[in-house]
Motif scaffolding. Structure first.
Motif, short mmCIF file in Angstrom:
data_model
loop_
_atom_site.label_atom_id
_atom_site.label_comp_id
_atom_site.label_asym_id
_atom_site.label_seq_id
_atom_site.Cartn_x
_atom_site.Cartn_y
_atom_site.Cartn_z
N GLY A 16 -7.51 -9.54 2.78
CA GLY A 16 -6.14 -9.91 3.07
C GLY A 16 -5.15 -9.28 2.10
N PHE A 17 -3.99 -9.90 1.96
CA PHE A 17 -2.97 -9.42 1.03
C PHE A 17 -3.45 -9.64 -0.41
CE2 PHE A 17 -0.50 -11.13 4.72
CZ PHE A 17 -0.15 -9.91 5.26
N VAL A 18 -3.21 -8.66 -1.26
CA VAL A 18 -3.67 -8.72 -2.65
C VAL A 18 -2.49 -9.00 -3.56
CG1 VAL A 18 -4.76 -7.44 -4.52
CG2 VAL A 18 -5.57 -7.15 -2.17
N PRO A 19 -2.55 -10.04 -4.39
CA PRO A 19 -1.44 -10.32 -5.32
C PRO A 19 -1.21 -9.15 -6.28
CG PRO A 19 -2.95 -12.19 -5.20
CD PRO A 19 -3.62 -11.05 -4.49
N GLU A 20 0.05 -8.88 -6.59
CA GLU A 20 0.38 -7.84 -7.56
C GLU A 20 -0.33 -8.07 -8.88
OE1 GLU A 20 4.53 -6.86 -8.13
OE2 GLU A 20 4.99 -7.57 -6.09
N GLU A 21 -0.50 -9.32 -9.26
CA GLU A 21 -1.15 -9.65 -10.53
C GLU A 21 -2.55 -9.05 -10.61
OE1 GLU A 21 -1.84 -13.61 -13.29
OE2 GLU A 21 -2.16 -13.78 -11.11
N ASN A 22 -3.20 -8.86 -9.46
CA ASN A 22 -4.59 -8.40 -9.45
C ASN A 22 -4.74 -6.89 -9.65
OD1 ASN A 22 -4.62 -11.09 -8.26
ND2 ASN A 22 -6.72 -10.66 -7.70
N ILE A 23 -3.63 -6.17 -9.68
CA ILE A 23 -3.70 -4.72 -9.89
C ILE A 23 -4.21 -4.42 -11.29
CG2 ILE A 23 -2.30 -2.64 -10.16
CD1 ILE A 23 -0.49 -3.68 -7.95
N GLN A 24 -5.14 -3.47 -11.38
CA GLN A 24 -5.67 -3.04 -12.67
C GLN A 24 -5.04 -1.72 -13.13
OE1 GLN A 24 -9.95 -2.89 -12.57
NE2 GLN A 24 -10.14 -4.93 -11.69
N VAL A 44 -5.38 2.83 -6.00
CA VAL A 44 -5.25 1.78 -7.02
C VAL A 44 -6.55 1.00 -7.15
CG1 VAL A 44 -4.05 -0.40 -7.52
CG2 VAL A 44 -2.76 1.58 -6.66
N THR A 45 -6.90 0.64 -8.38
CA THR A 45 -7.99 -0.31 -8.62
C THR A 45 -7.39 -1.70 -8.79
OG1 THR A 45 -7.94 0.14 -11.01
CG2 THR A 45 -9.53 1.37 -9.68
N PHE A 46 -8.09 -2.69 -8.24
CA PHE A 46 -7.59 -4.06 -8.32
C PHE A 46 -8.77 -5.03 -8.27
CE2 PHE A 46 -7.63 -2.74 -3.91
CZ PHE A 46 -8.21 -3.81 -3.24
N THR A 47 -8.50 -6.27 -8.62
CA THR A 47 -9.51 -7.32 -8.60
C THR A 47 -9.46 -8.06 -7.27
OG1 THR A 47 -9.27 -7.61 -11.00
CG2 THR A 47 -10.38 -9.38 -9.78
N HIS A 48 -10.61 -8.15 -6.61
CA HIS A 48 -10.68 -8.89 -5.34
C HIS A 48 -10.28 -10.34 -5.60
CE1 HIS A 48 -12.21 -10.64 -1.66
NE2 HIS A 48 -12.62 -9.45 -1.22
N PRO A 49 -9.31 -10.87 -4.83
CA PRO A 49 -8.81 -12.23 -5.10
C PRO A 49 -9.86 -13.32 -4.97
CG PRO A 49 -7.33 -11.05 -3.61
CD PRO A 49 -8.58 -10.23 -3.72
N ARG A 50 -10.92 -13.06 -4.20
CA ARG A 50 -11.92 -14.11 -3.96
C ARG A 50 -13.22 -13.89 -4.73
NH1 ARG A 50 -8.90 -13.13 0.37
NH2 ARG A 50 -7.97 -14.90 1.50
N THR A 51 -13.71 -12.66 -4.74
CA THR A 51 -15.00 -12.40 -5.37
C THR A 51 -14.90 -12.00 -6.83
OG1 THR A 51 -15.06 -10.04 -4.79
CG2 THR A 51 -15.83 -11.62 -3.12
N GLY A 52 -13.74 -11.50 -7.25
CA GLY A 52 -13.57 -11.05 -8.63
C GLY A 52 -14.07 -9.64 -8.90
N GLU A 53 -14.64 -8.97 -7.88
CA GLU A 53 -15.13 -7.61 -8.11
C GLU A 53 -13.97 -6.62 -8.12
OE1 GLU A 53 -17.46 -6.04 -4.81
OE2 GLU A 53 -16.52 -7.51 -3.47
N THR A 54 -14.19 -5.47 -8.75
CA THR A 54 -13.19 -4.42 -8.79
C THR A 54 -13.31 -3.54 -7.55
OG1 THR A 54 -13.05 -4.35 -11.20
CG2 THR A 54 -12.38 -2.37 -10.03
N LEU A 55 -12.20 -3.36 -6.83
CA LEU A 55 -12.15 -2.50 -5.65
C LEU A 55 -11.17 -1.36 -5.89
CD1 LEU A 55 -11.98 -5.10 -2.73
CD2 LEU A 55 -14.01 -4.10 -3.79
N ILE A 56 -11.31 -0.31 -5.07
CA ILE A 56 -10.35 0.79 -5.12
C ILE A 56 -9.97 1.14 -3.68
CG2 ILE A 56 -12.22 2.49 -5.23
CD1 ILE A 56 -10.25 4.18 -7.00
N LYS A 57 -8.66 1.14 -3.41
CA LYS A 57 -8.14 1.42 -2.07
C LYS A 57 -6.79 2.12 -2.21
CE LYS A 57 -11.33 -1.29 -0.07
NZ LYS A 57 -12.45 -0.77 0.76
N ARG A 58 -6.22 2.47 -1.07
CA ARG A 58 -4.91 3.12 -1.06
C ARG A 58 -3.83 2.12 -0.67
NH1 ARG A 58 -3.73 8.46 -1.18
NH2 ARG A 58 -5.87 9.06 -0.61
N VAL A 59 -2.69 2.17 -1.35
CA VAL A 59 -1.56 1.30 -1.05
C VAL A 59 -0.93 1.75 0.27
CG1 VAL A 59 0.73 0.53 -1.76
CG2 VAL A 59 -1.09 0.82 -3.47
N ILE A 60 -0.87 0.82 1.23
CA ILE A 60 -0.28 1.11 2.54
C ILE A 60 0.99 0.31 2.76
CG2 ILE A 60 -0.64 0.93 5.04
CD1 ILE A 60 -2.19 3.21 3.74
#
Length: 240
Positions: free
Chosen positions: A201-209, A88-104
């Motif tokens: 840390g935990f990423v809000p669902e809202e931040n998912i791209q 999943v791609t998502f927005t970092h809650p603090r920096t605003g950059e786009t990250l890509i990781k696996r949902v665990i």
């Protein structure tokens, strides 16, 4: 050039821009991989297509963040939770950059790490040893790793690599994923700044791209060296 012709040209440009904005905000977008946190699944230089329709839409789906939450549960229109194992791609809650990781971890899951082993809801996640190899890190030295197939609850299987089971990222006290949040990890377990650390840390669902679906092509530059593995370039390759 007449005024009518000029206005017609501007109108065409505006229409194209609107189509691009709508497509990349609500349908599909291209992402470039700049780091090694998802090796071996993704390599530096991979170009991906992400599906913005997979989990519904939030303000983070848009090309330009309006900084106003969408209506709907967790700030998402037609919001759907990803599955464990999705990339999943998502927005970092603090920096605003786009990250890509696996949902665990999903809301309510209990996640821990002990001596390199992932533990979900009190059960150690099965992993199958696949072999050893060494490769040259992007802008770095060579590193020796061990390959595993990891079996997440629900049946999803993906490959991970570990340099060691006794590193700084290999032990974590149990945490519970709060409502409306996701726990993410990289497949390169000893080289990933992910939800194990307070910086993300935990990423809000809202931040998912969106969900990463396809490697369209790769600019990964790997020169063959004796004793070192060299990942092949990929073209139109589905993401597991």
């Amino acid at each position: 050039m007449s005024i009518r012709t000029a206005l017609g040209g501007l109108g065409f440009v505006a229409q194209v821009a609107a189509i691009v904005f709508i497509t990349k905000s609500f349908a599909f977008a291209q992402v470039y991989i700049p780091s090694e946190s998802m090796v071996p699944t993704l390599e530096v230089g991979d170009r991906l297509i992400t599906d913005k329709t997979a989990y519904g839409w939030s303000r983070h789906s848009l090309l330009v963040d309006p900084h106003v939450s969408f209506p709907g549960k967790e700030g998402r229109l037609f919001g759907r939770l990803p599955k464990r194992g999705d990339v999943v791609t998502f927005t970092h809650p603090r920096t605003g950059e786009t990250l890509i990781k696996r949902v665990i971890g999903l809301p309510g899951d209990r996640i821990a790490m002990k001596n390199g082993r992932l533990i979900i809801n009190g059960k150690t996640v099965e992993r199958d040893f696949k072999g050893d190899y060494s490769y040259r890190q992007y802008r770095g030295g060579s590193v020796a790793v061990r390959r595993y197939d990891e079996h997440l609850p629900g049946g999803e299987v993906h490959e991970i690599i570990e340099q060691t089971d006794h590193g700084y990222a290999d032990n974590m006290a149990e945490v519970t994923v709060p409502p409306g949040h996701i726990f993410f990890m990289g497949d390169n377990r000893d080289n990933s700044a992910d939800s194990r650390f307070a910086e993300l840390g935990f990423v809000p669902e809202e931040n998912i791209q969106g969900q990463a679906r396809l490697i369209t092509y790769s600019l990964h530059d790997c020169r063959p060296e004796p004793g070192l593995a060299c990942a092949p370039r990929r073209f139109l390759s589905p993401i597991d």
